[in-house]
Design a protein around this motif. Structure first.
Motif, PDB file in Angstrom:
ATOM      1  N   LEU A 168       0.844  -1.192   0.000  1.00 37.14           N
ATOM      2  CA  LEU A 168       0.000   0.000   0.000  1.00 37.14           C
ATOM      3  C   LEU A 168       0.884   1.249   0.000  1.00 37.14           C
ATOM      4  O   LEU A 168       2.088   1.176   0.281  1.00 37.14           O
ATOM      5  N   LYS A 169       0.268   2.378  -0.279  1.00 42.17           N
ATOM      6  CA  LYS A 169       1.001   3.648  -0.315  1.00 42.17           C
ATOM      7  C   LYS A 169       1.004   4.277   1.082  1.00 42.17           C
ATOM      8  O   LYS A 169      -0.056   4.388   1.708  1.00 42.17           O
ATOM      9  N   ALA A 170       2.188   4.692   1.532  1.00 42.31           N
ATOM     10  CA  ALA A 170       2.297   5.214   2.906  1.00 42.31           C
ATOM     11  C   ALA A 170       1.807   6.650   3.018  1.00 42.31           C
ATOM     12  O   ALA A 170       2.048   7.471   2.131  1.00 42.31           O
ATOM     13  N   ILE A 171       1.123   6.919   4.119  1.00 42.08           N
ATOM     14  CA  ILE A 171       0.885   8.302   4.535  1.00 42.08           C
ATOM     15  C   ILE A 171       1.456   8.406   5.939  1.00 42.08           C
ATOM     16  O   ILE A 171       0.986   7.716   6.853  1.00 42.08           O
ATOM     17  N   VAL A 172       2.508   9.200   6.081  1.00 42.11           N
ATOM     18  CA  VAL A 172       3.139   9.326   7.399  1.00 42.11           C
ATOM     19  C   VAL A 172       2.307  10.313   8.208  1.00 42.11           C
ATOM     20  O   VAL A 172       2.081  11.441   7.768  1.00 42.11           O
ATOM     21  N   SER A 173       1.826   9.859   9.372  1.00 39.24           N
ATOM     22  CA  SER A 173       0.873  10.693  10.105  1.00 39.24           C
ATOM     23  C   SER A 173       0.842  10.315  11.581  1.00 39.24           C
ATOM     24  O   SER A 173       0.890   9.133  11.925  1.00 39.24           O
ATOM     25  N   ASP A 174       0.760  11.352  12.431  1.00 37.86           N
ATOM     26  CA  ASP A 174       0.648  11.022  13.849  1.00 37.86           C
ATOM     27  C   ASP A 174      -0.807  10.761  14.263  1.00 37.86           C
ATOM     28  O   ASP A 174      -1.120  10.683  15.444  1.00 37.86           O
ATOM     29  N   ARG A 175      -1.693  10.589  13.301  1.00 37.60           N
ATOM     30  CA  ARG A 175      -3.039  10.103  13.633  1.00 37.60           C
ATOM     31  C   ARG A 175      -2.948   8.707  14.254  1.00 37.60           C
ATOM     32  O   ARG A 175      -3.793   8.307  15.030  1.00 37.60           O
ATOM     33  N   VAL A 176      -1.933   7.952  13.834  1.00 37.94           N
ATOM     34  CA  VAL A 176      -1.731   6.633  14.449  1.00 37.94           C
ATOM     35  C   VAL A 176      -0.540   6.715  15.398  1.00 37.94           C
ATOM     36  O   VAL A 176       0.411   7.460  15.155  1.00 37.94           O
ATOM     37  N   SER A 177      -0.613   5.938  16.486  1.00 37.35           N
ATOM     38  CA  SER A 177       0.513   5.942  17.433  1.00 37.35           C
ATOM     39  C   SER A 177       1.597   5.020  16.924  1.00 37.35           C
ATOM     40  O   SER A 177       1.379   4.224  16.004  1.00 37.35           O
ATOM     41  N   LYS A 178       2.723   5.104  17.613  1.00 40.56           N
ATOM     42  CA  LYS A 178       3.848   4.210  17.301  1.00 40.56           C
ATOM     43  C   LYS A 178       3.372   2.758  17.449  1.00 40.56           C
ATOM     44  O   LYS A 178       2.669   2.426  18.397  1.00 40.56           O
ATOM     45  N   GLY A 179       3.715   1.942  16.490  1.00 37.88           N
ATOM     46  CA  GLY A 179       3.352   0.524  16.574  1.00 37.88           C
ATOM     47  C   GLY A 179       1.983   0.199  15.994  1.00 37.88           C
ATOM     48  O   GLY A 179       1.593  -0.961  15.950  1.00 37.88           O
ATOM     49  N   VAL A 180       1.251   1.264  15.578  1.00 33.49           N
ATOM     50  CA  VAL A 180      -0.105   1.026  15.052  1.00 33.49           C
ATOM     51  C   VAL A 180      -0.163   1.487  13.587  1.00 33.49           C
ATOM     52  O   VAL A 180       0.428   2.500  13.218  1.00 33.49           O
ATOM     53  N   LEU A 181      -0.857   0.713  12.767  1.00 34.57           N
ATOM     54  CA  LEU A 181      -1.073   1.093  11.364  1.00 34.57           C
ATOM     55  C   LEU A 181      -2.573   1.157  11.141  1.00 34.57           C
ATOM     56  O   LEU A 181      -3.336   0.442  11.796  1.00 34.57           O
ATOM     57  N   TRP A 182      -2.996   1.999  10.206  1.00 39.68           N
ATOM     58  CA  TRP A 182      -4.422   2.026   9.863  1.00 39.68           C
ATOM     59  C   TRP A 182      -4.591   2.025   8.349  1.00 39.68           C
ATOM     60  O   TRP A 182      -3.852   2.713   7.641  1.00 39.68           O
ATOM     61  N   ALA A 183      -5.543   1.226   7.871  1.00 40.79           N
ATOM     62  CA  ALA A 183      -5.882   1.242   6.441  1.00 40.79           C
ATOM     63  C   ALA A 183      -7.394   1.229   6.306  1.00 40.79           C
ATOM     64  O   ALA A 183      -8.105   0.749   7.191  1.00 40.79           O
ATOM     65  N   PRO A 184      -7.898   1.758   5.168  1.00 38.04           N
ATOM     66  CA  PRO A 184      -9.358   1.726   4.971  1.00 38.04           C
ATOM     67  C   PRO A 184      -9.835   0.285   4.936  1.00 38.04           C
ATOM     68  O   PRO A 184      -9.195  -0.574   4.333  1.00 38.04           O
TER      69      PRO A 184
END
Ligand SMILES: Nc1nc2c(c(=O)[nH]1)N[C@H]1C(S)=C(S)[C@@H](COP(=O)(O)OP(=O)(O)OC[C@H]3O[C@@H](n4cnc5c(=O)[nH]c(N)nc54)[C@H](O)[C@@H]3O)O[C@H]1N2
Ligand SMILES: Nc1nc2c(c(=O)[nH]1)N[C@H]1C(S)=C(S)[C@@H](COP(=O)(O)OP(=O)(O)OC[C@H]3O[C@@H](n4cnc5c(=O)[nH]c(N)nc54)[C@H](O)[C@@H]3O)O[C@H]1N2
Ligand code: SF4
Ligand SMILES: [Mo]
Length: 655
Positions: A593-609
């Motif tokens: 997938l294409k990365a979006i670097v964002s502090d919406r997620v915490s360290k150790g957590v990833l989010w995808a639709p």
């Protein structure tokens, strides 16, 4: 001549909106919100807004098709007569050679209408076909609530007007339940406070007054922390606890063993903030805690729901939480589905781990409707391998071409909700009415009841399978409405669904069991348990985005974005920047997938639709967990543990 037709949205969605469809010369021109239901009035969501495009999209299935090889082989249009002939002879063959349990009815919630969804099960019930336990979405949370409250239902959104505190716990309501969220905003205008508890800084979190960000899967400890602070600060309602609950001493003893420091370490939230939430609960009354499906779709999601649900009981509120209210309805579902007419219980298989059974060739005929399992079930590689087998005949009845159609031997065209009549019960609010047909079914599409009864006729079946559906509804809904008859419903009246009482607790003690005797009997911990958080890898969370209902509306809005959110420090560690490709993998598979670097997620957590494909067209469910939860056998999508690396690195390494 233009006319406005009253309808109810049957999509699997918290809101179940009342809608009006405007039609002219047999075509729907637009769909608008209907102010007749104040809860769902005023605005449409992005799906409702595009219903016209969805109905007339090029992606509609308009005639029956047969496929000569799977997956994705040549297709040929056939007549309904030929389709029904083939289906009935296949059913006879499988019954003769393997027996009824080699047939699987695989259905879910594409349309929640009582006819499209429930009555249409009758033929399969009659045959004795296997079915799933419907656990992919909310089942574990329901099982959790039943342990402590006897039955699973809570507050109705309409009863939350005037709340001083609304806590959205693992619930991205401004996206997944826009009309419930709208109510919360109304309450805020009257002085209410909104709290969001989510590992991700969601849109809901941003719009909330208070945002707590626990580590994924640490909610039991967070809820325990809140309860501990409620006791320490003397916010509990002792009289209520004495009269309506059982096991407070045992709960308190457990809380005494948890130090503030331990709670902080597990949740990643400072004690002062947890105490702050307890203060809100103690001082801002009345309150409602909205427990999302999201927090529950994790490895120990049921434990989280158990713990969260006990908070309102300590401050003196009967069922002071909102969770899916389908458990509150009073109607004869066994009659409607036909279960009442069959003496032998059907074979029930787990929906979450279904891929494993399909792969083993457990079924010889799978009849699929109202669901897109090749894309939406976890471990989709296994599901797809299973459906691809040469010795299984797969039939799909759907409104639109979807991924499962590639794996189906026969594809049947279904009418959309505006092309048929039905009655839809909401799993949040209590209002319903007749959802009328706005236009005739497009092409040769047919509704679920027609198809089910035609197959029955081809098989020579008579009796209750062929009952007139409206007659069956009348019988099943005889006692379902407050001050409203079935005739009223048929005349277009809005009726309020009768529900069980809020202070009714069918537990062994007849009280809210803070300490669950039923759990004790089942060999489960009577108090909610915090299991250790998974280490080794990143936790991938997937959740709803506004434009799509699961896999639907990609024909209107284009594909679901192939993106993944990654925390800046994790991105830095892997040399990943926004726009780079990321390989996300575990022992089930890999996606890019294409990365979006964002502090919406915490360290150790990833989010995808939820339910996107990767850049190569592989589904996100190639890597999600198909391990059912211990309680309620539900899904654990949000406990998917993965590793990541920059995708270019991999290409370099392999060359
Ligand atoms: N637009 C849109 N709306 C929908 C749907 C859709 O597909 N599209 N689908 C409908 C259906 S069937 C469902 S099931 C629902 C639910 O659909 P979901 O997408 O599951 O949404 P929510 O129930 O809002 O819960 C999602 C939130 O739970 C959070 N979460 C995940 N793990 C944890 C955890 O360990 N702890 C806590 N505290 N939070 C966690 C996520 O970060 C996310 O923000 O939405 C319904 N509404
Ligand atoms: N990665 C990941 N996967 C998930 C989840 C997650 O959080 N993460 N959430 C899970 C959850 S909560 C859910 S509820 C499931 C949803 O899983 P599904 O129910 O499989 O989801 P949909 O993609 O909405 O599929 C519904 C199908 O029904 C069709 N349909 C719509 N209306 C009608 C109709 O009137 N008649 C017929 N015959 N067909 C119709 C649609 O075209 C569509 O193909 O997905 C699960 N999958
Ligand atoms: S999908 Fe949900 S919000 Fe949208 S119209 Fe249907 S019920 Fe309403
Ligand atoms: Mo769901």
């Amino acid at each position: 001549m233009r006319k406005l037709i009253e309808s109810v949205c049957p999509r699997d969605c918290y809101d179940t909106c009342f809608l009006k469809a405007e039609a002219e010369e047999g075509r729907v021109i637009r769909v608008i919100p209907d102010d007749a239901n104040l809860l769902t009035s005023r605005f449409l969501c992005p799906r409702g807004n595009k219903d016209v495009e969805r109905i007339y999209s090029d992606n509609r299935i308009l005639t029956p098709h047969i496929r000569y090889s799977k997956p994705g082989g040549a297709l040929e249009e056939i007549s309904w007569e030929d389709a029904l002939e083939i289906i009935s002879s296949k059913i006879r063959e499988v019954l003769d050679e393997y027996g009824p349990e080699a047939i699987l009815r695989l259905d879910y919630s594409g349309n929640m209408g009582l006819l499209s969804n429930v009555f249409s099960r009758r033929l399969w019930k009659y045959l004795g076909a296997a079915e799933t336990d419907y656990t992919v979405c909310s089942a574990s949370g329901h099982a959790a609530l039943r342990l402590h409250y006897g039955d699973s239902y809570g507050v109705f959104p309409e009863d939350t007007l005037g709340m001083k505190l609304m806590v959205f716990w693992g619930f991205n309501a401004s996206v997944s339940a826009m009309h419930i969220w709208h109510l919360a905003i109304k309450n805020r205008k009257r002085g209410g406070t909104i709290v969001s508890i989510d590992p991700i800084r969601t849109v809901t979190a941003e719009k909330s007054d208070v945002f707590l960000r626990p580590r994924p899967g640490s909610d039991v400890t967070l809820a325990y922390g809140v309860m501990k602070a409620l006791i320490e600060k003397d916010y509990i309602d002792e009289e209520f606890i004495e009269s309506y609950t059982y096991g407070f001493d045992k709960l308190k003893k457990k809380l005494d063993t948890l130090s503030h420091g331990y709670i902080e370490t597990v949740t990643g939230i400072e004690w002062e903030r947890i105490e702050g939430l307890a203060r809100l609960y103690g001082e801002r009354k009345p309150s409602t805690t909205f427990i999302g499906f999201g927090v529950q779709k994790s490895r120990y999601g049921a434990e989280a729901v158990r713990a969260i649900s006990l908070i309102p009981a300590l401050i003196g509120i009967h069922r002071g939480f909102y969770y899916s209210n389908s458990g509150a309805w009073i109607y004869d579902s066994e009659y409607l589905s036909g279960a009442k007419f069959v003496s032998k219980k059907p074979k029930v298989v787990n929906q979450v781990s279904l891929g494993r059974l399909l792969e083993k060739g457990e079924f010889k005929l799978v009849y699929i409707y109202n669901t897109n399992p090749a894309q939406t079930l976890p471990n989709s590689h296994a599901v797809r391998r299973g459906l691809s087998r040469d010795d299984v005949f797969v039939i799909l009845h759907d409104t639109h071409w979807n991924e499962t159609a590639d794996y189906s031997d026969m594809i049947l065209p279904a009418a959309t909700y505006l092309e048929k009549e039905d009655i839809v019960f909401s799993y949040s609010h209590r209002y319903t009415r007749l959802s009328r047909r706005a236009i005739q079914p497009l092409g040769e599409s047919r509704d679920e009841v027609w198809v089910m009864q035609m197959i029955a006729r081809y098989l020579g079946i008579q009796g209750w399978v062929l009952e007139d559906p409206w007659h069956a509804l009348e019988n099943a809904l005889r006692d379902s409405f407050e001050g409203c008859t079935f005739e009223d419903i048929m005349n277009g009246k809005i009726c309020k669904i009768k529900v069980k009482k809020r202070d009714h607790y069918p537990t062994p003690t007849g009280k809210i069991e803070l300490y669950s005797l039923k759990a004790e009997e089942m060999g489960i911990s009577p108090l909610p348990t915090q299991y250790p958080l998974k280490g080794d890898g990143y936790t991938l969370i997937t959740s709803s985005i506004p434009r799509y209902t699961h896999t639907q509306f990609q024909d209107v809005y284009g594909g679901i974005p192939k993106k993944i959110l990654i925390n800046p420090s994790d991105a830095n560690e892997h040399g990943i920047e926004t726009g780079d490709l990321v390989r996300i993998y575990n022992d089930r598979g890999e996606i890019v997938l294409k990365a979006i670097v964002s502090d919406r997620v915490s360290k150790g957590v990833l989010w995808a639709p939820k339910l996107c494909n990767d850049i190569f067209g592989r589904p996100i469910n190639s890597i999600t967990s198909d391990t059912p939860q211990e309680i309620g056998s539900g899904s654990s999508f949000n406990s998917t543990i993965v590793k990541i690396e920059g995708y270019k690195d991999v290409t370099n390494k392999t060359h």
